[in-house]
Design a protein around this motif. Sequence first.
Motif, PDB file in Angstrom:
ATOM      1  N   MET A 190       6.730  -5.834   1.790  1.00 35.99           N
ATOM      2  CA  MET A 190       7.511  -4.668   1.387  1.00 35.99           C
ATOM      3  C   MET A 190       7.457  -4.469  -0.125  1.00 35.99           C
ATOM      4  SD  MET A 190      11.515  -4.147   2.385  1.00 35.99           S
ATOM      5  CE  MET A 190      11.196  -4.443   4.125  1.00 35.99           C
ATOM      6  N   LEU A 191       7.652  -5.546  -0.857  1.00 33.97           N
ATOM      7  CA  LEU A 191       7.631  -5.479  -2.315  1.00 33.97           C
ATOM      8  C   LEU A 191       6.261  -5.027  -2.816  1.00 33.97           C
ATOM      9  CD1 LEU A 191       9.203  -6.034  -4.950  1.00 33.97           C
ATOM     10  CD2 LEU A 191       8.331  -8.376  -4.844  1.00 33.97           C
ATOM     11  N   THR A 192       5.205  -5.579  -2.254  1.00 31.09           N
ATOM     12  CA  THR A 192       3.849  -5.212  -2.665  1.00 31.09           C
ATOM     13  C   THR A 192       3.560  -3.745  -2.344  1.00 31.09           C
ATOM     14  OG1 THR A 192       3.098  -7.478  -2.320  1.00 31.09           O
ATOM     15  CG2 THR A 192       1.405  -5.775  -2.384  1.00 31.09           C
ATOM     16  N   ALA A 246       2.806   1.882  -3.941  1.00 36.18           N
ATOM     17  CA  ALA A 246       3.084   3.295  -3.687  1.00 36.18           C
ATOM     18  C   ALA A 246       3.749   3.959  -4.901  1.00 36.18           C
ATOM     19  CB  ALA A 246       3.965   3.446  -2.448  1.00 36.18           C
ATOM     20  N   THR A 247       4.657   3.232  -5.545  1.00 32.34           N
ATOM     21  CA  THR A 247       5.347   3.788  -6.714  1.00 32.34           C
ATOM     22  C   THR A 247       4.396   3.918  -7.901  1.00 32.34           C
ATOM     23  OG1 THR A 247       7.417   2.815  -5.917  1.00 32.34           O
ATOM     24  CG2 THR A 247       7.363   3.539  -8.208  1.00 32.34           C
ATOM     25  N   ILE A 248       3.569   2.917  -8.122  1.00 24.65           N
ATOM     26  CA  ILE A 248       2.580   2.989  -9.208  1.00 24.65           C
ATOM     27  C   ILE A 248       1.638   4.168  -8.973  1.00 24.65           C
ATOM     28  CG2 ILE A 248       0.536   1.836 -10.172  1.00 24.65           C
ATOM     29  CD1 ILE A 248       2.128  -0.832  -9.808  1.00 24.65           C
ATOM     30  N   ASN A 249       1.174   4.331  -7.731  1.00 28.34           N
ATOM     31  CA  ASN A 249       0.295   5.467  -7.427  1.00 28.34           C
ATOM     32  C   ASN A 249       0.991   6.791  -7.705  1.00 28.34           C
ATOM     33  OD1 ASN A 249      -1.811   3.835  -6.639  1.00 28.34           O
ATOM     34  ND2 ASN A 249      -1.467   4.090  -4.445  1.00 28.34           N
ATOM     35  N   ALA A 250       2.266   6.909  -7.334  1.00 27.37           N
ATOM     36  CA  ALA A 250       3.017   8.146  -7.570  1.00 27.37           C
ATOM     37  C   ALA A 250       3.159   8.430  -9.066  1.00 27.37           C
ATOM     38  CB  ALA A 250       4.386   8.060  -6.904  1.00 27.37           C
ATOM     39  N   GLY A 308      -8.133   1.193  -7.415  1.00 23.28           N
ATOM     40  CA  GLY A 308      -8.637   1.708  -6.158  1.00 23.28           C
ATOM     41  C   GLY A 308      -8.314   0.865  -4.940  1.00 23.28           C
ATOM     42  N   ARG A 309      -7.412  -0.098  -5.078  1.00 23.78           N
ATOM     43  CA  ARG A 309      -7.100  -0.970  -3.944  1.00 23.78           C
ATOM     44  C   ARG A 309      -5.710  -0.749  -3.350  1.00 23.78           C
ATOM     45  NH1 ARG A 309      -9.770  -3.640  -7.747  1.00 23.78           N
ATOM     46  NH2 ARG A 309     -11.736  -4.624  -7.203  1.00 23.78           N
ATOM     47  N   GLY A 310      -4.890   0.085  -3.986  1.00 23.82           N
ATOM     48  CA  GLY A 310      -3.500   0.242  -3.564  1.00 23.82           C
ATOM     49  C   GLY A 310      -3.337   0.683  -2.120  1.00 23.82           C
ATOM     50  N   ILE A 311      -4.011   1.741  -1.724  1.00 18.94           N
ATOM     51  CA  ILE A 311      -3.886   2.244  -0.356  1.00 18.94           C
ATOM     52  C   ILE A 311      -4.469   1.235   0.625  1.00 18.94           C
ATOM     53  CG2 ILE A 311      -4.493   4.120   1.238  1.00 18.94           C
ATOM     54  CD1 ILE A 311      -2.446   4.857  -1.009  1.00 18.94           C
ATOM     55  N   PHE A 312      -5.563   0.589   0.252  1.00 18.59           N
ATOM     56  CA  PHE A 312      -6.169  -0.455   1.082  1.00 18.59           C
ATOM     57  C   PHE A 312      -5.153  -1.569   1.352  1.00 18.59           C
ATOM     58  CE2 PHE A 312      -8.521  -4.465   1.469  1.00 18.59           C
ATOM     59  CZ  PHE A 312      -9.413  -4.159   2.488  1.00 18.59           C
ATOM     60  N   ILE A 313      -4.450  -1.979   0.312  1.00 21.58           N
ATOM     61  CA  ILE A 313      -3.435  -3.035   0.444  1.00 21.58           C
ATOM     62  C   ILE A 313      -2.297  -2.562   1.351  1.00 21.58           C
ATOM     63  CG2 ILE A 313      -1.641  -4.288  -0.836  1.00 21.58           C
ATOM     64  CD1 ILE A 313      -3.704  -4.395  -3.190  1.00 21.58           C
TER      65      ILE A 313
END
Length: 144
Positions: free
Chosen positions: A50-52, A57-61, A116-121
């Motif tokens: 959840m934390l990750t 998601a917040t960093i991407n936003a 480029g790994r955020g959504i993958f994670i």
Amino acid sequence: MTTNRVDISDNTVLYTLQLPSKLDSITTVENFIDSLKEEYKIADDTYANMLTCMSEATINAIIHGNKQDENKKVYINLEVHDGKRMQFTVADEGEGFDYERLPDPTAPENLENLTGRGIFIIKHLADQFIFNMKGNEIELHFKL
């Protein structure tokens, strides 16, 4: 930053946060998740996922959605159902993106990229995730 809590019914609680598009807003999200861990007795592995996911998601936003424009906000909503499921929504005020056309971060040509790994994670750690059509809002589901 203000966290609002509303008991919608005996079984559902709603939390809302509005964050400025600054990277230090991540600390607020981390503190919020920490408080949820204590309140709902979230297991360590679920808490870590959840934390990750919420950090990503917040960093991407902040970075990709709002382009770190401090006049734009990141909106986080959380619905807790029966103390057994959490449904987060993270939305920004950006133009959105085509989430179906992301480069594969595991492809050889992308392995050394710094981003480029955020959504993958998120895809691998959340129990479920859903983007809105515009691509400026993601819904993340976790079972407790």
